[in-house]
Design a protein around this motif. Structure first.
Motif, PDB file in Angstrom:
ATOM      1  N   ILE A 135       6.821  -2.515   7.023  1.00  0.00           N
ATOM      2  CA  ILE A 135       5.818  -3.307   6.299  1.00  0.00           C
ATOM      3  C   ILE A 135       6.196  -4.780   6.301  1.00  0.00           C
ATOM      4  CG2 ILE A 135       4.802  -3.720   4.033  1.00  0.00           C
ATOM      5  CD1 ILE A 135       5.014  -0.683   3.542  1.00  0.00           C
ATOM      6  N   SER A 138       5.797  -6.297   9.725  1.00  0.00           N
ATOM      7  CA  SER A 138       4.395  -6.503  10.097  1.00  0.00           C
ATOM      8  C   SER A 138       3.713  -7.582   9.265  1.00  0.00           C
ATOM      9  CB  SER A 138       3.617  -5.188   9.940  1.00  0.00           C
ATOM     10  OG  SER A 138       4.221  -4.140  10.677  1.00  0.00           O
ATOM     11  N   VAL A 160       0.895  -6.778  15.696  1.00  0.00           N
ATOM     12  CA  VAL A 160       2.127  -6.278  15.080  1.00  0.00           C
ATOM     13  C   VAL A 160       3.276  -6.350  16.078  1.00  0.00           C
ATOM     14  CG1 VAL A 160       3.236  -4.275  14.022  1.00  0.00           C
ATOM     15  CG2 VAL A 160       0.825  -4.765  13.542  1.00  0.00           C
ATOM     16  N   GLN A 182      -0.975   0.071  16.457  1.00  0.00           N
ATOM     17  CA  GLN A 182       0.370  -0.481  16.563  1.00  0.00           C
ATOM     18  C   GLN A 182       1.179  -0.230  15.291  1.00  0.00           C
ATOM     19  OE1 GLN A 182       0.210  -4.631  17.672  1.00  0.00           O
ATOM     20  NE2 GLN A 182       0.350  -4.121  19.838  1.00  0.00           N
ATOM     21  N   PHE A 183       0.546  -0.414  14.134  1.00  0.00           N
ATOM     22  CA  PHE A 183       1.266  -0.211  12.876  1.00  0.00           C
ATOM     23  C   PHE A 183       1.693   1.245  12.707  1.00  0.00           C
ATOM     24  CE2 PHE A 183       1.392   0.763   8.329  1.00  0.00           C
ATOM     25  CZ  PHE A 183       2.314  -0.172   7.893  1.00  0.00           C
TER      26      PHE A 183
END
Length: 386
Positions: A135, A138, A160, A182-183
């Motif tokens: 987190i 990102s 990201v 991506q996350f």
């Protein structure tokens, strides 16, 4: 094979997703998917570094290299676990057997249950820590989106993971979909890497519990107040238990030895890259943003190296306690014939159980300090070059 409640359910779910857990459905399809996904992601990332090498700042290149190396480590971990699938199956089978046997003894059940609870807590903490690291890493998406003009430009639209994608990101919902993919990909790979490390701690704590049970048996085999012949059944039970601990440790060594070798090379470089980025960013306008983005990632990589070193140190220390327990038992109160029996256990325990770095050196806390020292040296070199 009954493997219920042997490992944390979080680890089991993760291993099923990546095609490592035994008897999972569509194992080959899952493995093929992750190989393709990670290879494509690696190609796009390294391609971005090559294309933009001269247009990026030096510390940006360094942080991207650290990021891509982290994904390379994840892929190598998966390949090793897939290749060592039979070894992992044997480990789970032995753990299931230990759980079945400990149900009949109160002390054995207490020790095994306590270690299992401790393992689950460590696993949950690992998932939380690695998720927070993703987190924070990102967070550059949120920061860069504050500039709407930049966000409208395809060439500078933040991702990201920086990649040169072969399609237009300005199309409706395409950019948002790529960000989500991506996350999720980054989160799954990060948690998988952390849980494979947590699995090592789970296995080490289990074998530590079995060593505690063996030490308890050794202390009770020679009665203090009465002299009597040793029970042949008890002697066989102790020797068999000791041999099972040795075999279990050898399986752990076989599973994690090559991973440890790869980690000690890559983690040294990644720690160096991230440390350099944080030091080099001090005094720049984006210093706070860069430190927030990389600090938890830096801590997680250090924790990974420490986890392996601690596991090797813990296993070596616990293996020494077998000989100590045998020596501290009341063997001298028994007759000479029976007391000689314990000597073989003491002699066998002289050979330490350990995890090696690719069959080269033993994992220990001393090796962790050498990683930190080497990384600090490389950071100073990079600072001199920049």
């Amino acid at each position: 094979m009954k493997v219920e409640n042997i490992l944390s359910q979080v680890i089991e779910i993760c291993l099923r997703i990546f095609g490592i857990w035994p008897d999972s459905s569509c194992v080959l399809l899952r493995r093929f998917y992750w190989i393709i996904a990670l290879v494509i992601e690696q190609i796009l990332q390294y391609q971005y570094i090559i294309i933009h090498f001269y247009s990026m700042e030096f510390f940006e290149v360094i942080i991207m290299l650290g990021e891509t190396m982290a994904f390379s480590i994840v892929l190598i971990k998966f390949i090793i676990f897939w290749y060592k699938q039979r070894t992992f199956d044997r480990i789970l089978t032995m753990m299931a057997t230990d759980w079945e046997k400990c149900c009949s003894a109160e002390f054995s059940m207490f020790v095994t249950t306590c270690n299992a609870k401790l393992s689950r807590r460590f696993t949950n903490a690992t998932v939380a820590l690695y998720s927070m690291a993703v987190i924070f890493y990102s967070s550059n998406i949120v920061v860069k989106h504050t500039d709407d003009d930049k966000a409208s430009n395809t060439s500078t639209r933040p991702l990201v993971m920086n990649m040169d994608l072969p399609f237009d990101l300005n199309r409706k919902y395409v950019y948002e979909l790529i960000i989500i993919i991506q996350f999720v990909h980054l989160l799954l790979c990060s948690c998988a890497s952390g849980l494979l490390n947590a699995l090592l701690i789970n296995l080490i704590l289990h074998v530590g519990g079995q060593i505690n049970i063996l030490c308890e048996w050794l202390m009770e085999i020679f009665p203090l107040k009465e002299k009597r012949d040793l029970s042949l059944f008890m002697i066989k039970k102790i020797i068999k238990k000791h041999q099972q601990i040795i075999i279990f440790s050898e399986h752990i060594e076989d599973l994690y030895s090559n991973i440890a070798l790869m980690l000690f090379v890559s983690d040294t470089l990644i720690i160096c890259c991230l440390g350099f980025v944080m030091v080099a960013s001090v005094g720049t306008p984006d210093a706070v943003k860069m430190i927030i983005r990389t600090l938890l990632f830096y801590f997680v990589v250090n924790l990974e190296a420490f986890t392996f070193c601690f596991a090797g140190e813990y296993l070596s220390t616990k293996s020494n306690s077998i000989g100590d327990a045998a020596y501290n038992s009341f063997w001298y109160e028994s007759n000479s014939k029976d007391s000689r029996t314990i000597f073989f256990i003491i002699m066998r325990s002289q050979k330490q159980l350990t995890i090696t770095i690719g069959k080269i050196r033993n994992l220990s806390l001393e090796q962790f300090s050498s990683v930190i020292k080497a990384s600090a040296s490389y950071i100073s070199v990079l600072l001199a070059m920049s």
